[in-house]
Motif scaffolding. Structure first.
Motif, PDB file in Angstrom:
ATOM      1  N   GLY A  74      -0.963   9.822  48.792  1.00 46.65           N
ATOM      2  CA  GLY A  74      -1.393  10.934  49.619  1.00 46.65           C
ATOM      3  C   GLY A  74      -0.993  12.289  49.094  1.00 46.65           C
ATOM      4  O   GLY A  74      -1.343  13.309  49.675  1.00 46.65           O
ATOM      5  N   GLU A  75      -0.255  12.348  47.981  1.00 48.60           N
ATOM      6  CA  GLU A  75       0.175  13.626  47.454  1.00 48.60           C
ATOM      7  C   GLU A  75      -0.771  14.111  46.371  1.00 48.60           C
ATOM      8  O   GLU A  75      -1.434  13.333  45.698  1.00 48.60           O
ATOM      9  N   ASN A  76      -0.793  15.413  46.214  1.00 47.84           N
ATOM     10  CA  ASN A  76      -1.577  16.022  45.155  1.00 47.84           C
ATOM     11  C   ASN A  76      -0.842  15.806  43.833  1.00 47.84           C
ATOM     12  O   ASN A  76       0.302  16.217  43.695  1.00 47.84           O
ATOM     13  N   PRO A  77      -1.479  15.167  42.838  1.00 48.05           N
ATOM     14  CA  PRO A  77      -0.798  14.921  41.561  1.00 48.05           C
ATOM     15  C   PRO A  77      -0.249  16.188  40.926  1.00 48.05           C
ATOM     16  O   PRO A  77       0.777  16.165  40.269  1.00 48.05           O
ATOM     17  N   ASP A  78      -0.959  17.347  41.110  1.00 46.16           N
ATOM     18  CA  ASP A  78      -0.508  18.592  40.513  1.00 46.16           C
ATOM     19  C   ASP A  78       0.836  19.036  41.068  1.00 46.16           C
ATOM     20  O   ASP A  78       1.606  19.724  40.387  1.00 46.16           O
ATOM     21  N   GLU A  79       1.136  18.637  42.309  1.00 48.19           N
ATOM     22  CA  GLU A  79       2.392  19.043  42.915  1.00 48.19           C
ATOM     23  C   GLU A  79       3.588  18.402  42.229  1.00 48.19           C
ATOM     24  O   GLU A  79       4.710  18.907  42.305  1.00 48.19           O
ATOM     25  N   ASN A  80       3.374  17.277  41.562  1.00 47.77           N
ATOM     26  CA  ASN A  80       4.465  16.565  40.918  1.00 47.77           C
ATOM     27  C   ASN A  80       4.562  16.845  39.423  1.00 47.77           C
ATOM     28  O   ASN A  80       5.417  16.285  38.746  1.00 47.77           O
ATOM     29  N   LYS A  81       3.679  17.679  38.913  1.00 41.99           N
ATOM     30  CA  LYS A  81       3.772  18.035  37.507  1.00 41.99           C
ATOM     31  C   LYS A  81       5.022  18.878  37.278  1.00 41.99           C
ATOM     32  O   LYS A  81       5.389  19.701  38.108  1.00 41.99           O
ATOM     33  N   PRO A  82       5.695  18.672  36.149  1.00 42.75           N
ATOM     34  CA  PRO A  82       6.914  19.446  35.894  1.00 42.75           C
ATOM     35  C   PRO A  82       6.623  20.935  35.794  1.00 42.75           C
ATOM     36  O   PRO A  82       5.607  21.337  35.222  1.00 42.75           O
ATOM     37  N   LYS A  83       7.526  21.733  36.349  1.00 42.80           N
ATOM     38  CA  LYS A  83       7.382  23.185  36.331  1.00 42.80           C
ATOM     39  C   LYS A  83       8.439  23.855  35.463  1.00 42.80           C
ATOM     40  O   LYS A  83       8.243  24.982  35.012  1.00 42.80           O
ATOM     41  N   ALA A  84       9.552  23.192  35.279  1.00 42.68           N
ATOM     42  CA  ALA A  84      10.631  23.789  34.483  1.00 42.68           C
ATOM     43  C   ALA A  84      10.167  23.936  33.035  1.00 42.68           C
ATOM     44  O   ALA A  84       9.800  22.963  32.382  1.00 42.68           O
ATOM     45  N   THR A  85      10.168  25.157  32.525  1.00 48.16           N
ATOM     46  CA  THR A  85       9.712  25.400  31.158  1.00 48.16           C
ATOM     47  C   THR A  85      10.735  24.914  30.132  1.00 48.16           C
ATOM     48  O   THR A  85      10.374  24.560  29.009  1.00 48.16           O
ATOM     49  N   LYS A  86      11.996  24.893  30.517  1.00 46.27           N
ATOM     50  CA  LYS A  86      13.065  24.444  29.635  1.00 46.27           C
ATOM     51  C   LYS A  86      14.200  23.896  30.487  1.00 46.27           C
ATOM     52  O   LYS A  86      14.585  24.500  31.491  1.00 46.27           O
ATOM     53  N   ILE A  87      14.723  22.748  30.078  1.00 44.47           N
ATOM     54  CA  ILE A  87      15.906  22.175  30.717  1.00 44.47           C
ATOM     55  C   ILE A  87      16.969  21.993  29.640  1.00 44.47           C
ATOM     56  O   ILE A  87      16.718  21.364  28.611  1.00 44.47           O
ATOM     57  N   MET A  88      18.150  22.551  29.875  1.00 41.44           N
ATOM     58  CA  MET A  88      19.269  22.417  28.942  1.00 41.44           C
ATOM     59  C   MET A  88      20.392  21.661  29.638  1.00 41.44           C
ATOM     60  O   MET A  88      20.677  21.911  30.814  1.00 41.44           O
ATOM     61  N   ILE A  89      21.008  20.743  28.930  1.00 40.98           N
ATOM     62  CA  ILE A  89      22.096  19.945  29.505  1.00 40.98           C
ATOM     63  C   ILE A  89      23.320  20.056  28.607  1.00 40.98           C
ATOM     64  O   ILE A  89      23.231  19.896  27.382  1.00 40.98           O
ATOM     65  N   ILE A  90      24.457  20.329  29.223  1.00 41.17           N
ATOM     66  CA  ILE A  90      25.726  20.338  28.505  1.00 41.17           C
ATOM     67  C   ILE A  90      26.690  19.392  29.192  1.00 41.17           C
ATOM     68  O   ILE A  90      26.582  19.112  30.391  1.00 41.17           O
ATOM     69  N   ARG A  91      27.608  18.871  28.397  1.00 41.60           N
ATOM     70  CA  ARG A  91      28.728  18.141  28.969  1.00 41.60           C
ATOM     71  C   ARG A  91      29.737  19.174  29.461  1.00 41.60           C
ATOM     72  O   ARG A  91      29.881  20.255  28.889  1.00 41.60           O
ATOM     73  N   HIS A  92      30.448  18.835  30.535  1.00 43.75           N
ATOM     74  CA  HIS A  92      31.512  19.732  30.995  1.00 43.75           C
ATOM     75  C   HIS A  92      32.506  19.983  29.865  1.00 43.75           C
ATOM     76  O   HIS A  92      32.644  19.193  28.929  1.00 43.75           O
ATOM     77  N   ALA A  93      33.245  21.071  29.946  1.00 39.17           N
ATOM     78  CA  ALA A  93      34.209  21.438  28.912  1.00 39.17           C
ATOM     79  C   ALA A  93      35.440  20.537  28.963  1.00 39.17           C
ATOM     80  O   ALA A  93      35.571  19.664  29.841  1.00 39.17           O
TER      81      ALA A  93
END
Length: 282
Positions: A74-93
């Motif tokens: 029942g959801e619009n497929p476009d609503e679930n498309k990724p929007k984040a242009t960039k995701i960066m992940i770091i480990r804690h210090a």
């Protein structure tokens, strides 16, 4: 006397970490700004080791389920498309080793097993210049200024405050709140939320679970499937390809502190099987 001197020194180190976030306004463009000679040469020297993108064909090679493309009834497929242009992940210090050494301290200089050691606070301060450099001259073009910050929420599984403390100075510099909605066992919900943010996302997390998060973002197990427990100096970067709705992957060494490494992790490997396993703190 010795104890008070030690406390004063620790407070100085932590204060310096936060001071890095405030010493100058990067939005002020100065005239006659000079780029350090040879800086581009250094970046070029290590470019072949820093960036390791996946092609669209590789990105879907093993049929791993992608978090971003699941459409509910029942959801619009476009609503679930990724929007984040960039995701960066770091480990804690850096934190204490298994024997509790060196001692960890909180931002007020008081000992606590759940925060960072002095070197960790130094890294936390240095991360400000990595993700919000003066005049926006990044040491690597794969990096960007975050629009959204996420850190692990403490729970019965993980009571560490290190993911939050690691990006606290950056949070202050950018005037952004740190989203701590998600605990370790909610990493899938974290990925769904991060991918729906319209901009650049930075996640500070525990190293054991970062490969699990990477697999959900990419929809494959092509990213490194193990994070070296001795490394705190790497950034995983995921860039959205709008034409395919998929993400490419790269690794960027932070190169912030003495003994930081330029080496990146080996790609692929055996996927972790304990992504959501909850181990209560001892």
């Amino acid at each position: 006397m010795a104890t008070s001197c030690k406390t004063a020194f620790v407070k100085f180190i932590i204060g310096a970490a936060f001071a890095i976030a405030c010493y100058a306004d990067p939005d002020v463009v100065q005239e006659n700004t000079v780029t350090a000679p040879g800086a581009s040469d250094v970046r070029d020297k290590f470019a072949h080791k820093i960036v390791w993108p996946l092609t669209p064909e590789e990105d879907h090679a093993d049929g791993y389920e992608k978090a971003s493309t699941q459409t509910r009834g029942g959801e619009n497929p476009d609503e679930n498309k990724p929007k984040a242009t960039k995701i960066m992940i770091i480990r804690h210090a850096e934190g204490p080793n298994d024997k509790g050494k060196p001692k960890a301290i909180n931002k007020d200089g008081h000992e606590t097993a759940h925060s960072l050691i002095v070197r960790g606070w130094q890294r936390a301060g240095a991360l400000v210049s990595l993700f919000r450099p003066f005049n926006l001259v990044f040491q690597n073009e794969a990096l960007a200024v975050p629009d959204y910050l996420y850190a692990l929420r403490t729970s019965n599984c993980v009571d560490s405050e290190r993911p939050r403390d690691t990006i606290a100075p950056l949070s202050g510099r950018l005037d952004l709140n740190i989203n701590q909605t998600f605990a370790k066992e909610e990493y899938k919900e974290l990925v769904d939320a991060a991918m729906q943010q319209p901009g650049v996302v930075l996640i500070s997390w525990i190293h054991e679970q970062i490969p699990c998060i990477a697999n959900l973002i990419l929809g494959t197990t092509k990213a490194p499937q193990k994070w070296d427990p001795h490394r705190f100096d790497l950034v995983f970067v995921f860039d959205l390809d709008p034409s395919t709705g998929s993400y490419t992957f790269s690794q960027v060494p932070q190169n912030l502190l003495e003994y930081d490494s330029f080496e990146i992790f080996e790609m692929g490997g055996n996927p972790p099987t304990d992504c959501a396993v909850c181990v209560s703190p001892k």
